[in-house]
Every structure is written in structure tokens, then in C-alpha cells.
Design a protein around this motif. Sequence first.
Motif, mmCIF file in Angstrom:
data_model
loop_
_atom_site.group_PDB
_atom_site.id
_atom_site.type_symbol
_atom_site.label_atom_id
_atom_site.label_comp_id
_atom_site.label_asym_id
_atom_site.label_seq_id
_atom_site.Cartn_x
_atom_site.Cartn_y
_atom_site.Cartn_z
ATOM 1 N N ILE A 1 0.789 -1.121 0.274
ATOM 2 C CA ILE A 1 0.040 0.009 -0.009
ATOM 3 C C ILE A 1 0.901 1.075 -0.033
ATOM 4 C CG2 ILE A 1 -1.562 1.311 1.551
ATOM 5 C CD1 ILE A 1 -2.869 -1.329 2.137
ATOM 6 N N ASP A 2 1.782 1.248 0.974
ATOM 7 C CA ASP A 2 2.864 2.545 0.647
ATOM 8 C C ASP A 2 3.356 2.765 -0.467
ATOM 9 O OD1 ASP A 2 2.263 2.732 3.628
ATOM 10 O OD2 ASP A 2 4.102 1.683 4.077
ATOM 11 N N PHE A 3 3.661 1.462 -0.996
ATOM 12 C CA PHE A 3 4.645 1.627 -2.522
ATOM 13 C C PHE A 3 3.604 2.295 -3.313
ATOM 14 C CE2 PHE A 3 5.840 0.269 -6.577
ATOM 15 C CZ PHE A 3 7.268 0.634 -6.459
ATOM 16 N N ALA A 4 2.137 1.786 -3.458
ATOM 17 C CA ALA A 4 1.015 2.059 -4.230
ATOM 18 C C ALA A 4 0.934 3.401 -4.222
ATOM 19 C CB ALA A 4 0.251 1.278 -4.438
ATOM 20 N N LEU A 5 0.998 4.246 -2.887
ATOM 21 C CA LEU A 5 0.652 5.547 -2.774
ATOM 22 C C LEU A 5 1.915 6.388 -3.230
ATOM 23 C CD1 LEU A 5 -1.051 5.200 0.734
ATOM 24 C CD2 LEU A 5 -2.019 5.883 -1.355
ATOM 25 N N ALA A 6 3.024 5.974 -2.986
ATOM 26 C CA ALA A 6 4.257 6.784 -3.540
ATOM 27 C C ALA A 6 4.543 6.840 -4.860
ATOM 28 C CB ALA A 6 5.402 6.468 -2.548
ATOM 29 N N ASN A 7 4.308 5.452 -5.661
ATOM 30 C CA ASN A 7 4.420 5.274 -6.687
ATOM 31 C C ASN A 7 3.268 4.632 -7.640
ATOM 32 O OD1 ASN A 7 7.733 5.286 -6.737
ATOM 33 N ND2 ASN A 7 7.044 4.290 -4.850
ATOM 34 N N PRO A 8 2.216 5.426 -7.845
ATOM 35 C CA PRO A 8 0.978 4.723 -8.363
ATOM 36 C C PRO A 8 1.251 4.339 -9.785
ATOM 37 C CG PRO A 8 0.984 7.076 -8.129
ATOM 38 C CD PRO A 8 2.010 6.523 -7.201
ATOM 39 N N LEU B 1 -2.838 -4.747 -7.122
ATOM 40 C CA LEU B 1 -2.421 -5.537 -5.964
ATOM 41 C C LEU B 1 -3.191 -6.424 -5.447
ATOM 42 C CD1 LEU B 1 -2.686 -1.676 -3.852
ATOM 43 C CD2 LEU B 1 -0.471 -2.876 -4.462
ATOM 44 N N VAL B 2 -2.596 -7.497 -4.739
ATOM 45 C CA VAL B 2 -3.227 -8.326 -4.116
ATOM 46 C C VAL B 2 -2.662 -8.254 -2.406
ATOM 47 C CG1 VAL B 2 -3.736 -10.943 -3.810
ATOM 48 C CG2 VAL B 2 -3.129 -10.018 -6.096
ATOM 49 N N LEU B 3 -3.798 -7.911 -1.540
ATOM 50 C CA LEU B 3 -3.499 -7.764 -0.229
ATOM 51 C C LEU B 3 -3.991 -9.054 0.802
ATOM 52 C CD1 LEU B 3 -4.345 -4.119 -0.212
ATOM 53 C CD2 LEU B 3 -1.796 -5.031 -0.512
ATOM 54 N N VAL B 4 -3.343 -9.526 1.337
ATOM 55 C CA VAL B 4 -3.665 -10.771 2.124
ATOM 56 C C VAL B 4 -3.489 -10.448 3.597
ATOM 57 C CG1 VAL B 4 -3.136 -13.093 2.264
ATOM 58 C CG2 VAL B 4 -2.784 -12.019 0.392
ATOM 59 N N GLY B 5 -4.563 -10.471 4.488
ATOM 60 C CA GLY B 5 -4.591 -10.478 5.703
ATOM 61 C C GLY B 5 -3.827 -8.904 6.171
ATOM 62 N N THR B 6 -4.113 -7.992 5.272
ATOM 63 C CA THR B 6 -3.080 -6.756 5.353
ATOM 64 C C THR B 6 -3.318 -5.837 6.490
ATOM 65 O OG1 THR B 6 -2.410 -5.093 3.918
ATOM 66 C CG2 THR B 6 -4.760 -5.077 4.130
ATOM 67 N N LYS C 1 9.997 4.954 10.660
ATOM 68 C CA LYS C 1 8.555 4.598 9.910
ATOM 69 C C LYS C 1 8.047 5.280 9.088
ATOM 70 C CE LYS C 1 8.945 1.990 13.770
ATOM 71 N NZ LYS C 1 8.850 0.369 13.598
ATOM 72 N N PRO C 2 7.127 4.545 8.266
ATOM 73 C CA PRO C 2 6.267 5.028 7.201
ATOM 74 C C PRO C 2 5.210 6.194 7.680
ATOM 75 C CG PRO C 2 5.737 2.809 7.588
ATOM 76 C CD PRO C 2 6.669 3.071 8.427
ATOM 77 N N GLN C 3 4.861 7.013 6.903
ATOM 78 C CA GLN C 3 3.812 7.744 7.046
ATOM 79 C C GLN C 3 2.544 6.962 7.149
ATOM 80 O OE1 GLN C 3 3.669 10.625 3.787
ATOM 81 N NE2 GLN C 3 5.307 11.920 4.867
ATOM 82 N N SER C 4 1.435 7.578 7.853
ATOM 83 C CA SER C 4 0.236 6.851 8.162
ATOM 84 C C SER C 4 -0.484 6.591 6.503
ATOM 85 C CB SER C 4 -0.635 7.299 9.040
ATOM 86 O OG SER C 4 -1.986 6.849 8.896
ATOM 87 N N ALA C 5 -0.898 5.539 6.376
ATOM 88 C CA ALA C 5 -1.804 5.206 4.929
ATOM 89 C C ALA C 5 -2.937 5.171 5.144
ATOM 90 C CB ALA C 5 -1.113 4.050 4.348
ATOM 91 N N ALA D 1 -5.246 7.726 3.255
ATOM 92 C CA ALA D 1 -5.072 7.779 1.830
ATOM 93 C C ALA D 1 -5.406 6.475 1.165
ATOM 94 C CB ALA D 1 -3.519 8.155 1.684
ATOM 95 N N VAL D 2 -5.504 5.464 1.648
ATOM 96 C CA VAL D 2 -5.870 4.471 0.753
ATOM 97 C C VAL D 2 -6.776 4.574 -0.220
ATOM 98 C CG1 VAL D 2 -6.701 1.802 1.220
ATOM 99 C CG2 VAL D 2 -5.336 2.953 2.853
ATOM 100 N N GLY D 3 -8.071 5.296 -0.064
ATOM 101 C CA GLY D 3 -8.924 5.473 -0.964
ATOM 102 C C GLY D 3 -8.583 6.147 -2.401
ATOM 103 N N GLU D 4 -7.204 6.714 -2.265
ATOM 104 C CA GLU D 4 -6.573 7.172 -3.449
ATOM 105 C C GLU D 4 -6.086 6.209 -4.353
ATOM 106 O OE1 GLU D 4 -3.630 10.045 -1.931
ATOM 107 O OE2 GLU D 4 -5.054 11.003 -0.613
#
Length: 277
Positions: free
Chosen positions: A101-108, A114-119, A197-201, A204-207
Motif C-alpha cells: 500500500i505504501d508503495f502504491a501511494l508513493a509510486n502509483p 495489488l493483492v493484499l492478504v490479511g493486510t 517509520k512510514p507515514q500513515s496510510a 490515503a488508501v482511497g486514493e
Amino acid sequence: MTEPFSLQIDDTVFTGLEAGEGIPVVFLHAGVCDRRMWENQIEAVAAAGFWGIAYDRRGFGDTSSPDEGFSHLEDLEAVLEALDVHAAVFVGASSGGALAIDFALANPERVAGLVLVGTSISGARVPRLPPEIMTIANAMEAVEESGDLDAINAVDAHAWLDGPLSESGRVSGEIRALFQTMNGNILRKPQLTREDKPQSAVHAVGEIGAPTLLVAGDRDFPHIVNRHDDLSEEMENAFAVVIEGTAHLPSLERPDLFNPLLLEFLAMLTGQDDHES
């Protein structure tokens, strides 16, 4: 068959597995596992005409690094650059999902899906747990404070592999042995104390506009299952699937159920026939 690789990036040596060729599918492991949790999936996507890649993050598996300032997101970007991967489908479990998710927000522009498992999600608040789950959580905390690494490993296997309300030992054989090998290795590694630590996502996930498959096991912690329902509403191109009879690591526990979902999703993204090799 998967092939091992290693990448020296500055003073860190990242270890990984890969197989196949074609569109890259990058697998990001859970916080209680390493690259080996994905070996079955790497072989499956390679047979379907994709390039499967998994690597050990710092503090996991066979990757070795000094205790220096670092970011898992920057490490992922560096690993992709070293492999000459510009864009990919990212498959992440638990904390690996948070990294995806962090990568997708930084590098759309670099995320085909994305496949997110028990994320998990960077910056998520500590959940309110129901009493029956609090009992398990308190037991986990007490064992961690004891410092008995074998006992911690056993409790972790119960919580994350069996499921917190399942019978201990529900998942047995080679899968349990692999889990305890991977997690035991993590528990015995020197602690890395200087992670940025990464920024809170969370907000922002809806982006994220990339097509997203959300997968959870119905025996996982309830707040994790509920999170997938919430994300399926927040993310415009996401849909959620629950794999019955599995806990936090459905891809490891039941690849026979998980892999067809993954291959169908990849075929949908790329227009490739998932039966072709």
C-alpha cells in the motif's frame, strides 16, 4: 522451480527467490515469515507466464544488514531498481501488504495491481479487541515478556497460523514446520533499531486506483477480516474474498484455494490465459 538470488545494495545483502519471465509479480512477506512463504505462489505464477519475485526484508530470512537508518519502502524501491523492474503486480501479506500500500501511494504509476492478504496498514490504530481475543493477546504479551523464544514461536504459530480462536496445532506437518523455522529465525535475529517509520496510510488508501484483490481467512483476528470489508468500500477498484477455514496466512495454509484466485486476478489484469505457460 524457484531460483535463489542475492543483491548487495550498499552495506545490505538482500536474499530472494525468483522464477519465470514476463510481467513481474512481486511478493512481500508477512512479519512472521520470509520469502519462503511464497515459494508455491512463485512457481504457480511462473507456470502461468509471469515473473515471480520475493525477497527477504531487513530483519528477515537470510538478508543481512547493519543496524543503520533505513526504510522498507526505500529498500523495496532499491531492490526493484537492482532487478530492473519498473512496474509490477504486488502481492503482500500482513505487514507486506502495508508495504505494498505504501508503495502504491508513493509510486502509483508503477503498480499494475495489488493483492493484499490479511493486510495491515501503516499508521492503523491499535484495535479494540473482544474479550475472547484479548485473552489470547494478553497471553501473547506475557510470553513475549518472558523472553523464551521457543514459547514465543509456539504462541505465534497458534495466533497467526492456526487462528486465535482455533485449536492449537490445527495446521500441522510441513506448513507448521516451515512457519516455525521462518518465525524462529526472525526471533533470533539482532534487532534493527533505526527504521524510519512510514507515514500513515489510513486516510490515503482511497486514493489507490489500481485493481486490488483483498483476501482474508475467516479464522484470522476479527479486526483484520473486518478491515478487508472496509477497504473494499474505500478503494474504488477493490473487491474482497474470504477463504473459509484459514487464518492469517491463507496463501501458505491453502495454496490450492489461494492460487486460483491469484491466477484469475492476474489473467484479468493482463488478458493472459492463466492456463498458458
